[in-house]
Design a protein around this motif. Sequence first.
Motif, PDB file in Angstrom:
ATOM      1  N   VAL A   1       0.819  -1.217   0.000  1.00 57.11           N
ATOM      2  CA  VAL A   1       0.000   0.000   0.000  1.00 57.11           C
ATOM      3  C   VAL A   1       0.848   1.260   0.000  1.00 57.11           C
ATOM      4  O   VAL A   1       0.374   2.327  -0.415  1.00 57.11           O
ATOM      5  N   ASN A   2       2.091   1.163   0.471  1.00 58.14           N
ATOM      6  CA  ASN A   2       2.962   2.347   0.469  1.00 58.14           C
ATOM      7  C   ASN A   2       3.690   2.523  -0.864  1.00 58.14           C
ATOM      8  O   ASN A   2       4.487   3.443  -1.023  1.00 58.14           O
ATOM      9  N   LYS A   3       3.412   1.613  -1.831  1.00 56.71           N
ATOM     10  CA  LYS A   3       4.050   1.731  -3.146  1.00 56.71           C
ATOM     11  C   LYS A   3       3.020   1.660  -4.267  1.00 56.71           C
ATOM     12  O   LYS A   3       3.330   1.248  -5.380  1.00 56.71           O
ATOM     13  N   VAL A   4       1.804   2.068  -3.963  1.00 57.08           N
ATOM     14  CA  VAL A   4       0.725   1.972  -4.947  1.00 57.08           C
ATOM     15  C   VAL A   4       1.055   2.747  -6.217  1.00 57.08           C
ATOM     16  O   VAL A   4       0.877   2.239  -7.335  1.00 57.08           O
ATOM     17  N   GLU A   5       1.543   3.967  -6.078  1.00 58.95           N
ATOM     18  CA  GLU A   5       1.812   4.803  -7.254  1.00 58.95           C
ATOM     19  C   GLU A   5       2.885   4.179  -8.142  1.00 58.95           C
ATOM     20  O   GLU A   5       2.748   4.137  -9.365  1.00 58.95           O
ATOM     21  N   GLU A   6       3.962   3.712  -7.510  1.00 65.48           N
ATOM     22  CA  GLU A   6       5.051   3.110  -8.283  1.00 65.48           C
ATOM     23  C   GLU A   6       4.557   1.882  -9.044  1.00 65.48           C
ATOM     24  O   GLU A   6       4.795   1.740 -10.252  1.00 65.48           O
ATOM     25  N   TYR A   7       3.863   0.996  -8.361  1.00 64.04           N
ATOM     26  CA  TYR A   7       3.356  -0.210  -8.997  1.00 64.04           C
ATOM     27  C   TYR A   7       2.349   0.139 -10.088  1.00 64.04           C
ATOM     28  O   TYR A   7       2.388  -0.435 -11.186  1.00 64.04           O
ATOM     29  N   LYS A   8       1.446   1.045  -9.773  1.00 67.90           N
ATOM     30  CA  LYS A   8       0.391   1.411 -10.729  1.00 67.90           C
ATOM     31  C   LYS A   8       0.990   1.903 -12.044  1.00 67.90           C
ATOM     32  O   LYS A   8       0.595   1.452 -13.130  1.00 67.90           O
ATOM     33  N   GLU A   9       1.947   2.813 -11.955  1.00 68.56           N
ATOM     34  CA  GLU A   9       2.503   3.409 -13.161  1.00 68.56           C
ATOM     35  C   GLU A   9       3.327   2.406 -13.960  1.00 68.56           C
ATOM     36  O   GLU A   9       3.205   2.328 -15.184  1.00 68.56           O
ATOM     37  N   GLU A  10       4.159   1.633 -13.286  1.00 72.09           N
ATOM     38  CA  GLU A  10       5.008   0.683 -14.000  1.00 72.09           C
ATOM     39  C   GLU A  10       4.197  -0.446 -14.639  1.00 72.09           C
ATOM     40  O   GLU A  10       4.462  -0.859 -15.769  1.00 72.09           O
ATOM     41  N   LEU A  11       3.217  -0.948 -13.907  1.00 73.29           N
ATOM     42  CA  LEU A  11       2.399  -2.026 -14.466  1.00 73.29           C
ATOM     43  C   LEU A  11       1.619  -1.527 -15.672  1.00 73.29           C
ATOM     44  O   LEU A  11       1.497  -2.239 -16.678  1.00 73.29           O
ATOM     45  N   PHE A  12       1.094  -0.305 -15.590  1.00 69.63           N
ATOM     46  CA  PHE A  12       0.353   0.220 -16.734  1.00 69.63           C
ATOM     47  C   PHE A  12       1.277   0.469 -17.921  1.00 69.63           C
ATOM     48  O   PHE A  12       0.907   0.180 -19.075  1.00 69.63           O
ATOM     49  N   LEU A  13       2.478   0.994 -17.673  1.00 68.43           N
ATOM     50  CA  LEU A  13       3.431   1.222 -18.766  1.00 68.43           C
ATOM     51  C   LEU A  13       3.761  -0.085 -19.479  1.00 68.43           C
ATOM     52  O   LEU A  13       3.851  -0.137 -20.708  1.00 68.43           O
ATOM     53  N   ASN A  14       3.931  -1.156 -18.708  1.00 62.07           N
ATOM     54  CA  ASN A  14       4.233  -2.453 -19.308  1.00 62.07           C
ATOM     55  C   ASN A  14       3.039  -2.974 -20.103  1.00 62.07           C
ATOM     56  O   ASN A  14       3.205  -3.557 -21.191  1.00 62.07           O
ATOM     57  N   TYR A  15       1.843  -2.800 -19.576  1.00 57.28           N
ATOM     58  CA  TYR A  15       0.632  -3.220 -20.290  1.00 57.28           C
ATOM     59  C   TYR A  15       0.512  -2.453 -21.613  1.00 57.28           C
ATOM     60  O   TYR A  15       0.246  -3.048 -22.667  1.00 57.28           O
ATOM     61  N   MET A  16       0.733  -1.135 -21.555  1.00 59.31           N
ATOM     62  CA  MET A  16       0.659  -0.317 -22.765  1.00 59.31           C
ATOM     63  C   MET A  16       1.714  -0.740 -23.784  1.00 59.31           C
ATOM     64  O   MET A  16       1.446  -0.769 -24.993  1.00 59.31           O
ATOM     65  N   GLN A  17       2.916  -1.089 -23.301  1.00 66.19           N
ATOM     66  CA  GLN A  17       3.966  -1.520 -24.214  1.00 66.19           C
ATOM     67  C   GLN A  17       3.545  -2.803 -24.924  1.00 66.19           C
ATOM     68  O   GLN A  17       3.808  -2.981 -26.117  1.00 66.19           O
TER      69      GLN A  17
END
Length: 377
Positions: free
Chosen positions: A287-303
Amino acid sequence: MKVSAKTEKEINIDPAYLQSLLRRIVPSKCLQLLLWDCSPLGKNKEESSVYRVSCTVLDNDREQNYALILKILKPDSARNQVDHYYYWKREALVYYSGILNLLPSGIRAPLCHAVEEYPDENVWIWLEDIAFESIQSNWLFTHMCKISYLLGKYNGAYITGNPLPNESFLCHTWMRSWVEVCAAYAKPIEEQKVIWDSCLIDFIGKSSMWELYHNNRNRVNSLLETLELLPRVFAHQDVHWDNIFIEKLNGSDSLIAIDWQFASISGVGEELGRMFGYALLKKKVPVNKVEEYKEELFLNYMQGLRDVGWDGNSKLARFGFTASSSLRFIMVIDKLISNLEKDDRINQKEKSRHLLLVTQALLKLAEESWSLRSQII
């Protein structure tokens, strides 16, 4: 024949049928079943049970061992509609139809050897036994990024040319059905408010958080309507550590997906949102890394989407991701409310703290999805 007494009481496998099934799999007319054993995999659930059936056969005077997975689906009148997100018969129909044999490159399902319906209405699915132990992962951040990328490629294949399956048993409004079921089980919002106020006396910001929750509850239908307008993909909709695995094929990462009971025609991004929201609740996303995980996972999905040729507006996928993950707040806040009603043991307090932090993260995602909605409709 060898079979444990416990298993024999639970299921009754006909040895002649088992031998005929093995002969379909192994191209030998001489194959003879010598003995077999059946062991449960995981806990039996109300809706299904899973077994590994290990067989020893004689084939041209040589003993050989084979194993099959048997999944038994049990009828449920509450889930007997094809538009229910968890239609009880869907997984059997998905395997029987053969649509999983037409998945795009980069993802596969276990081979299905047979689907049989019995007089008690139970449905038996006989599947390939895959050695998942050798490819099991702890779902660390880097592994989740790989999964996200491969999901992007999988989903993207359907918006860049692969035909969508059109079978009637696939759910076309998966998220709406899931939300409706969660809302039906949840306490009325007036009761939730009473418990919220009485149990979170010392929680700073409880009023503003409740207002945010109340506002987003009123937006749910609009979010669902917009989700249903997104580019459509064939989705697994139950991506987590027990259902999705990475294997190496010709030197490249590829997915193996099991448990297709939630198979649906959904919007781009929903697959990732479902994965992210569940992983957050189950502490796979800190929960203290939601932003980091959210952005990286979405970037990988978009790629992944881009690498199979989709050149559409990334905000469409972003909305699918944020809206579908955020709508989990309906279930999570009801879990929190129910938890607050219980006694104040230390572990209960810790669980409540986690649910509270997850709720905050989901409501923030809901705000982002609402902002995105105004940009794409």
